[in-house]
Design a protein around this motif. Structure first.
Motif, PDB file in Angstrom:
ATOM      1  N   PRO A  91     -17.186 -93.198  25.019  1.00  0.00           N
ATOM      2  CA  PRO A  91     -17.619 -91.824  25.294  1.00  0.00           C
ATOM      3  C   PRO A  91     -16.720 -91.158  26.342  1.00  0.00           C
ATOM      4  O   PRO A  91     -16.215 -91.812  27.255  1.00  0.00           O
ATOM      5  CB  PRO A  91     -19.035 -91.994  25.853  1.00  0.00           C
ATOM      6  N   THR A  92     -16.529 -89.858  26.197  1.00  0.00           N
ATOM      7  CA  THR A  92     -15.822 -89.087  27.207  1.00  0.00           C
ATOM      8  C   THR A  92     -16.620 -89.145  28.505  1.00  0.00           C
ATOM      9  O   THR A  92     -17.849 -89.048  28.490  1.00  0.00           O
ATOM     10  CB  THR A  92     -15.657 -87.629  26.746  1.00  0.00           C
ATOM     11  N   THR A  93     -15.908 -89.315  29.624  1.00  0.00           N
ATOM     12  CA  THR A  93     -16.542 -89.464  30.928  1.00  0.00           C
ATOM     13  C   THR A  93     -16.114 -88.330  31.844  1.00  0.00           C
ATOM     14  O   THR A  93     -14.930 -87.973  31.886  1.00  0.00           O
ATOM     15  CB  THR A  93     -16.118 -90.810  31.566  1.00  0.00           C
ATOM     16  N   LYS A  94     -17.062 -87.756  32.583  1.00  0.00           N
ATOM     17  CA  LYS A  94     -16.720 -86.742  33.586  1.00  0.00           C
ATOM     18  C   LYS A  94     -16.165 -87.452  34.808  1.00  0.00           C
ATOM     19  O   LYS A  94     -16.725 -88.444  35.268  1.00  0.00           O
ATOM     20  CB  LYS A  94     -17.947 -85.918  33.966  1.00  0.00           C
ATOM     21  N   GLY A  95     -15.051 -86.941  35.316  1.00  0.00           N
ATOM     22  CA  GLY A  95     -14.451 -87.521  36.510  1.00  0.00           C
ATOM     23  C   GLY A  95     -15.378 -87.390  37.705  1.00  0.00           C
ATOM     24  O   GLY A  95     -15.944 -86.316  37.945  1.00  0.00           O
TER      25      GLY A  95
ATOM     26  N   MET B 235     -13.425 -88.392  43.416  1.00  0.00           N
ATOM     27  CA  MET B 235     -12.015 -88.564  43.038  1.00  0.00           C
ATOM     28  C   MET B 235     -11.361 -87.283  42.531  1.00  0.00           C
ATOM     29  O   MET B 235     -10.139 -87.230  42.407  1.00  0.00           O
ATOM     30  CB  MET B 235     -11.899 -89.624  41.941  1.00  0.00           C
ATOM     31  N   PHE B 236     -12.165 -86.265  42.224  1.00  0.00           N
ATOM     32  CA  PHE B 236     -11.631 -85.048  41.604  1.00  0.00           C
ATOM     33  C   PHE B 236     -12.262 -83.801  42.209  1.00  0.00           C
ATOM     34  O   PHE B 236     -13.418 -83.820  42.614  1.00  0.00           O
ATOM     35  CB  PHE B 236     -11.917 -85.044  40.096  1.00  0.00           C
ATOM     36  N   THR B 237     -11.497 -82.711  42.193  1.00  0.00           N
ATOM     37  CA  THR B 237     -11.997 -81.381  42.510  1.00  0.00           C
ATOM     38  C   THR B 237     -12.016 -80.610  41.202  1.00  0.00           C
ATOM     39  O   THR B 237     -11.011 -80.594  40.476  1.00  0.00           O
ATOM     40  CB  THR B 237     -11.064 -80.671  43.514  1.00  0.00           C
ATOM     41  N   GLY B 238     -13.131 -79.990  40.870  1.00  0.00           N
ATOM     42  CA  GLY B 238     -13.244 -79.225  39.636  1.00  0.00           C
ATOM     43  C   GLY B 238     -13.667 -80.107  38.474  1.00  0.00           C
ATOM     44  O   GLY B 238     -14.026 -81.275  38.640  1.00  0.00           O
ATOM     45  N   ASP B 239     -13.620 -79.513  37.281  1.00  0.00           N
ATOM     46  CA  ASP B 239     -14.065 -80.213  36.078  1.00  0.00           C
ATOM     47  C   ASP B 239     -12.929 -81.000  35.439  1.00  0.00           C
ATOM     48  O   ASP B 239     -11.922 -80.420  35.008  1.00  0.00           O
ATOM     49  CB  ASP B 239     -14.639 -79.221  35.068  1.00  0.00           C
ATOM     50  N   VAL B 240     -13.099 -82.309  35.410  1.00  0.00           N
ATOM     51  CA  VAL B 240     -12.110 -83.222  34.848  1.00  0.00           C
ATOM     52  C   VAL B 240     -12.861 -84.209  33.958  1.00  0.00           C
ATOM     53  O   VAL B 240     -13.914 -84.724  34.341  1.00  0.00           O
ATOM     54  CB  VAL B 240     -11.362 -83.992  35.966  1.00  0.00           C
ATOM     55  N   TYR B 241     -12.307 -84.459  32.772  1.00  0.00           N
ATOM     56  CA  TYR B 241     -12.916 -85.388  31.824  1.00  0.00           C
ATOM     57  C   TYR B 241     -11.840 -86.344  31.339  1.00  0.00           C
ATOM     58  O   TYR B 241     -10.673 -85.951  31.199  1.00  0.00           O
ATOM     59  CB  TYR B 241     -13.515 -84.641  30.635  1.00  0.00           C
TER      60      TYR B 241
ATOM     61  N   ASP C  90     -10.884 -89.830  28.604  1.00  0.00           N
ATOM     62  CA  ASP C  90     -11.179 -90.785  27.548  1.00  0.00           C
ATOM     63  C   ASP C  90     -10.293 -91.999  27.764  1.00  0.00           C
ATOM     64  O   ASP C  90      -9.080 -91.853  27.983  1.00  0.00           O
ATOM     65  CB  ASP C  90     -10.869 -90.190  26.169  1.00  0.00           C
ATOM     66  N   VAL C  91     -10.875 -93.180  27.714  1.00  0.00           N
ATOM     67  CA  VAL C  91     -10.094 -94.411  27.815  1.00  0.00           C
ATOM     68  C   VAL C  91      -9.405 -94.622  26.467  1.00  0.00           C
ATOM     69  O   VAL C  91     -10.055 -94.685  25.429  1.00  0.00           O
ATOM     70  CB  VAL C  91     -10.992 -95.617  28.165  1.00  0.00           C
TER      71      VAL C  91
END
Length: 130
Positions: free
Chosen positions: A8-12, A16-22, A24-25
């Protein structure tokens, strides 16, 4: 040969992140392989915190416009097809420009990353004149 099902796609995570980051492994090598590959998608102005990898990291931009900087270095603009290598132990951050989404493949060899402070708006803004 093994077909590896999509994870599944994971939200960062916010630490570890600023803003919306997603992400996929794409690949997580099994021993003796140390290969790690993630497809990472950044919304405009989203970025990683300062971090370093004990064995280095390569990012390869697949879409949009991105920014990357090593501590004390200039902010570099990245576009589709560009690859940037950060050597072992080099503090750096990467993310999307203020007016564009950006996706990249992040490639590294171990899980031994060290995460630091978030990139300040002032540090991030230094790259926006590019």
């Amino acid at each position: 040969m093994n077909l590896v099902p999509k994870t599944p796609t994971t939200k960062g995570p916010a630490q570890m992140f600023t803003g919306d980051v997603y992400f996929d492994v794409i690949a997580r090598g099994e021993a003796p392989s140390r290969l790690r590959v993630n497809l990472v998608r950044f919304a405009p102005s989203a970025r990683t915190a300062w971090h370093m990898h004990s064995l280095g990291q390569t990012v390869h931009v697949t879409d949009g416009v991105g920014l990357i900087q090593s501590r004390g270095g200039e902010v570099i603009s990245m576009r589709p097809g560009d690859s940037v290598y950060t050597p072992p132990g080099e503090w750096h951050w990467h993310g999307a420009s203020a007016d564009s989404f950006m996706s990249h493949l992040a490639m590294w060899e171990d899980d031994d990353a060290t995460w630091g402070d978030h990139v300040t708006d002032e540090e991030y803004g230094a790259g926006e004149s590019i």
